[in-house]
Design a protein around this motif. Structure first.
Motif, short mmCIF file in Angstrom:
data_model
loop_
_atom_site.label_atom_id
_atom_site.label_comp_id
_atom_site.label_asym_id
_atom_site.label_seq_id
_atom_site.Cartn_x
_atom_site.Cartn_y
_atom_site.Cartn_z
N TRP A 239 0.84 -1.21 0.00
CA TRP A 239 0.00 0.00 0.00
C TRP A 239 0.87 1.25 0.00
N VAL A 240 1.94 1.26 0.79
CA VAL A 240 2.84 2.42 0.83
C VAL A 240 3.49 2.65 -0.53
N LEU A 241 3.94 1.57 -1.17
CA LEU A 241 4.55 1.71 -2.49
C LEU A 241 3.55 2.22 -3.52
N ALA A 242 2.32 1.69 -3.44
CA ALA A 242 1.30 2.14 -4.38
C ALA A 242 0.98 3.62 -4.18
N ARG A 243 0.85 4.05 -2.92
CA ARG A 243 0.58 5.46 -2.63
C ARG A 243 1.71 6.35 -3.15
N ARG A 244 2.95 5.90 -2.94
CA ARG A 244 4.09 6.69 -3.38
C ARG A 244 4.10 6.83 -4.90
N GLU A 245 3.84 5.72 -5.59
CA GLU A 245 3.84 5.79 -7.06
C GLU A 245 2.68 6.64 -7.55
N ALA A 246 1.51 6.54 -6.88
CA ALA A 246 0.38 7.36 -7.29
C ALA A 246 0.71 8.84 -7.15
N LYS A 247 1.37 9.23 -6.05
CA LYS A 247 1.75 10.62 -5.85
C LYS A 247 2.77 11.07 -6.90
N ASP A 248 3.75 10.18 -7.19
CA ASP A 248 4.76 10.53 -8.19
C ASP A 248 4.14 10.72 -9.56
N ARG A 249 3.19 9.82 -9.90
CA ARG A 249 2.52 9.95 -11.20
C ARG A 249 1.69 11.22 -11.26
N ALA A 250 1.01 11.55 -10.14
CA ALA A 250 0.20 12.78 -10.12
C ALA A 250 1.08 14.01 -10.26
N LYS A 251 2.24 13.98 -9.60
CA LYS A 251 3.17 15.10 -9.69
C LYS A 251 3.69 15.26 -11.11
N GLN A 252 4.05 14.12 -11.74
CA GLN A 252 4.55 14.17 -13.11
C GLN A 252 3.48 14.69 -14.07
N THR A 253 2.23 14.27 -13.83
CA THR A 253 1.14 14.74 -14.70
C THR A 253 0.94 16.23 -14.54
#
Length: 265
Positions: A239-253
């Motif tokens: 869950w922590v890894l998924a949250r981190r990747e979701a935030k990174d993807r949102a930031k990149q977008t």
């Protein structure tokens, strides 16, 4: 936002996590069962050592008697005379400090005439070499009264000791009554006595073997808890890894959209 979870990389990650969860749970229960077995063994040994001593031949009255687990370490007594002519040593045994030497085993002919018992009189250091019979304190002459602990015959299968032939005279790998009965031609009661005390006390004797430690429960319960904590951490980690990747993807977008905005003239 979490559509990336359907990618190949994340599907493999979640599959591994799903496989790890039951595996770590099982490993935790394995350690728990080892803990329970250790506790049960300690209780059995403690009871056997503290029960009132009984005559050895009251428990083992026939050759070939297989000492059961509930009689192993039982406090026993025996009265008789040693038979030094059939004494032997057992190779590659350690004392309480880990030094390698020999156990000294001497048959005792019981005074009541019910048979002969092998007595492990204790440990001695190695002599001049592995091919030489080590210096051994002589067994007391005349009638002696012994107290000790009942032990089961050693076997190659249970001990993991390899069966090696061609050993020097009167040296053996195991304490085994069947093997010694064939060697000496004497009928021996099953099992053997691990010496704790002799009356009258001899002036010199091998180093007595201490009682087994039956208070140490080992680290198995701690290992079980660690495995189960690791089990709980697996979904949390995913869950922590998924949250981190979701935030990174949102930031990149967000950064990409900012760069794509037209610059005012």
């Amino acid at each position: 936002m979490y559509r990336f979870l359907l990618t190949r990389q994340w599907l493999i990650t979640m599959l591994i996590a799903l496989l790890l969860i039951p595996a770590t749970i099982k490993l935790g229960f394995w350690q728990l069962h080892r803990h329970e077995a250790r506790v049960a063994r300690n209780e059995l040994i403690g009871k056997a050592l503290t029960d009132p001593p009984v005559p050895y031949d009251a428990l083992s009255s026939t050759p070939g008697f297989a000492v059961p687990k509930d009689l192993t370490w039982r406090a026993v007594t025996a009265t008789g005379e040693y038979d030094p002519a059939h004494e032997f040593v057992v190779r590659k045994r350690t004392d309480s400090n880990g030094s390698i030497g020999y156990f000294v085993v001497t048959p005792l002919k019981l005074s009541d005439g019910k048979g002969t018992v092998l007595v492990n009189r204790g440990w001695v250091a190695s002599g001049d070499g592995a091919t030489q019979y080590p210096p051994v304190p002589a067994a007391p002459a005349g009638e002696v009264a012994l107290t000790g602990r009942m032990r089961a015959d050693e076997t190659y299968g249970a001990s993991g000791i390899k069966d090696r032939s061609g050993l020097p005279d009167r040296q053996f790998n195991l304490i085994n009554t069947e093997e010694q009965a064939k060697e000496s031609g004497t009928a021996l009661l099953g099992g053997y006595l691990e010496l704790a005390a002799t009356t009258p006390a001899p002036a010199d004797q091998p180093q007595l073997i201490p009682e087994p430690n039956h208070s140490d429960i080992g680290p198995h319960m701690a290992y079980a808890i660690q495995w189960w904590l690791f089990t709980a951490m697996i979904p949390v980690g995913v869950w922590v890894l998924a949250r981190r990747e979701a935030k990174d993807r949102a930031k990149q977008t967000g950064e990409a959209e900012t760069l794509a905005e037209p610059v005012p003239a």
